[in-house]
Design a protein around this motif. Structure first.
Motif, PDB file in Angstrom:
ATOM      1  N   MET A 249       0.827  -1.187   0.000  1.00 18.60           N
ATOM      2  CA  MET A 249       0.000   0.000   0.000  1.00 18.60           C
ATOM      3  C   MET A 249       0.876   1.257   0.000  1.00 18.60           C
ATOM      4  O   MET A 249       0.517   2.238  -0.631  1.00 18.60           O
ATOM      5  CB  MET A 249      -0.922  -0.028   1.207  1.00 18.60           C
ATOM      6  N   LYS A 250       2.003   1.171   0.699  1.00 23.31           N
ATOM      7  CA  LYS A 250       2.895   2.322   0.753  1.00 23.31           C
ATOM      8  C   LYS A 250       3.353   2.717  -0.651  1.00 23.31           C
ATOM      9  O   LYS A 250       3.368   3.891  -0.992  1.00 23.31           O
ATOM     10  CB  LYS A 250       4.096   1.983   1.634  1.00 23.31           C
ATOM     11  N   LYS A 251       3.692   1.719  -1.452  1.00 24.53           N
ATOM     12  CA  LYS A 251       4.114   1.996  -2.825  1.00 24.53           C
ATOM     13  C   LYS A 251       2.952   2.519  -3.660  1.00 24.53           C
ATOM     14  O   LYS A 251       3.128   3.358  -4.523  1.00 24.53           O
ATOM     15  CB  LYS A 251       4.686   0.729  -3.458  1.00 24.53           C
ATOM     16  N   TRP A 252       1.771   1.996  -3.414  1.00 26.34           N
ATOM     17  CA  TRP A 252       0.565   2.407  -4.146  1.00 26.34           C
ATOM     18  C   TRP A 252       0.296   3.902  -3.948  1.00 26.34           C
ATOM     19  O   TRP A 252      -0.065   4.612  -4.870  1.00 26.34           O
ATOM     20  CB  TRP A 252      -0.611   1.571  -3.654  1.00 26.34           C
ATOM     21  N   LEU A 253       0.490   4.372  -2.721  1.00 24.60           N
ATOM     22  CA  LEU A 253       0.175   5.757  -2.392  1.00 24.60           C
ATOM     23  C   LEU A 253       1.344   6.721  -2.615  1.00 24.60           C
ATOM     24  O   LEU A 253       1.156   7.931  -2.586  1.00 24.60           O
ATOM     25  CB  LEU A 253      -0.288   5.851  -0.933  1.00 24.60           C
ATOM     26  N   ALA A 254       2.541   6.163  -2.852  1.00 21.74           N
ATOM     27  CA  ALA A 254       3.738   7.002  -2.989  1.00 21.74           C
ATOM     28  C   ALA A 254       3.594   8.004  -4.130  1.00 21.74           C
ATOM     29  O   ALA A 254       3.161   7.666  -5.226  1.00 21.74           O
ATOM     30  CB  ALA A 254       4.953   6.124  -3.213  1.00 21.74           C
ATOM     31  N   GLY A 255       3.937   9.239  -3.840  1.00 22.72           N
ATOM     32  CA  GLY A 255       3.949  10.282  -4.849  1.00 22.72           C
ATOM     33  C   GLY A 255       2.596  10.880  -5.195  1.00 22.72           C
ATOM     34  O   GLY A 255       2.521  11.792  -6.010  1.00 22.72           O
ATOM     35  N   LYS A 256       1.544  10.382  -4.596  1.00 19.38           N
ATOM     36  CA  LYS A 256       0.207  10.909  -4.889  1.00 19.38           C
ATOM     37  C   LYS A 256      -0.123  12.034  -3.918  1.00 19.38           C
ATOM     38  O   LYS A 256       0.296  12.018  -2.768  1.00 19.38           O
ATOM     39  CB  LYS A 256      -0.836   9.801  -4.789  1.00 19.38           C
ATOM     40  N   ARG A 257      -0.873  12.998  -4.396  1.00 20.81           N
ATOM     41  CA  ARG A 257      -1.303  14.116  -3.546  1.00 20.81           C
ATOM     42  C   ARG A 257      -2.787  13.988  -3.275  1.00 20.81           C
ATOM     43  O   ARG A 257      -3.567  13.678  -4.170  1.00 20.81           O
ATOM     44  CB  ARG A 257      -1.020  15.445  -4.220  1.00 20.81           C
ATOM     45  N   PHE A 258      -3.127  14.258  -2.042  1.00 20.21           N
ATOM     46  CA  PHE A 258      -4.525  14.182  -1.632  1.00 20.21           C
ATOM     47  C   PHE A 258      -4.932  15.529  -1.055  1.00 20.21           C
ATOM     48  O   PHE A 258      -4.181  16.157  -0.325  1.00 20.21           O
ATOM     49  CB  PHE A 258      -4.709  13.077  -0.591  1.00 20.21           C
TER      50      PHE A 258
END
Length: 56
Positions: free
Chosen positions: A1-10
């Motif tokens: 999950m950490k890789k999935w969310l890496a670099g994304k802005r919320f």
């Protein structure tokens, strides 16, 4: 999950929740069954170590 969310802005909690739900909905059922099966190994090890988290 950490890789999935890496670099994304919320920009809000709703965005994080939606992305997290998307991550879990894409996983195969075997992911969950394998995780549950691994729990037995973990609690057996914990019992044999008498609750210690680190082997001595």
């Amino acid at each position: 999950m950490k890789k999935w969310l890496a670099g994304k802005r919320f920009y809000g909690n709703e965005d994080v929740i939606a992305e997290t739900n998307g991550y879990f909905s894409d996983l195969d059922k075997s992911y969950y069954s394998e995780g549950i099966n691994k729990l037995e190994q973990r609690w057996t090890k914990c019992i044999s170590l008498k609750g210690d988290y680190v082997e001595k």
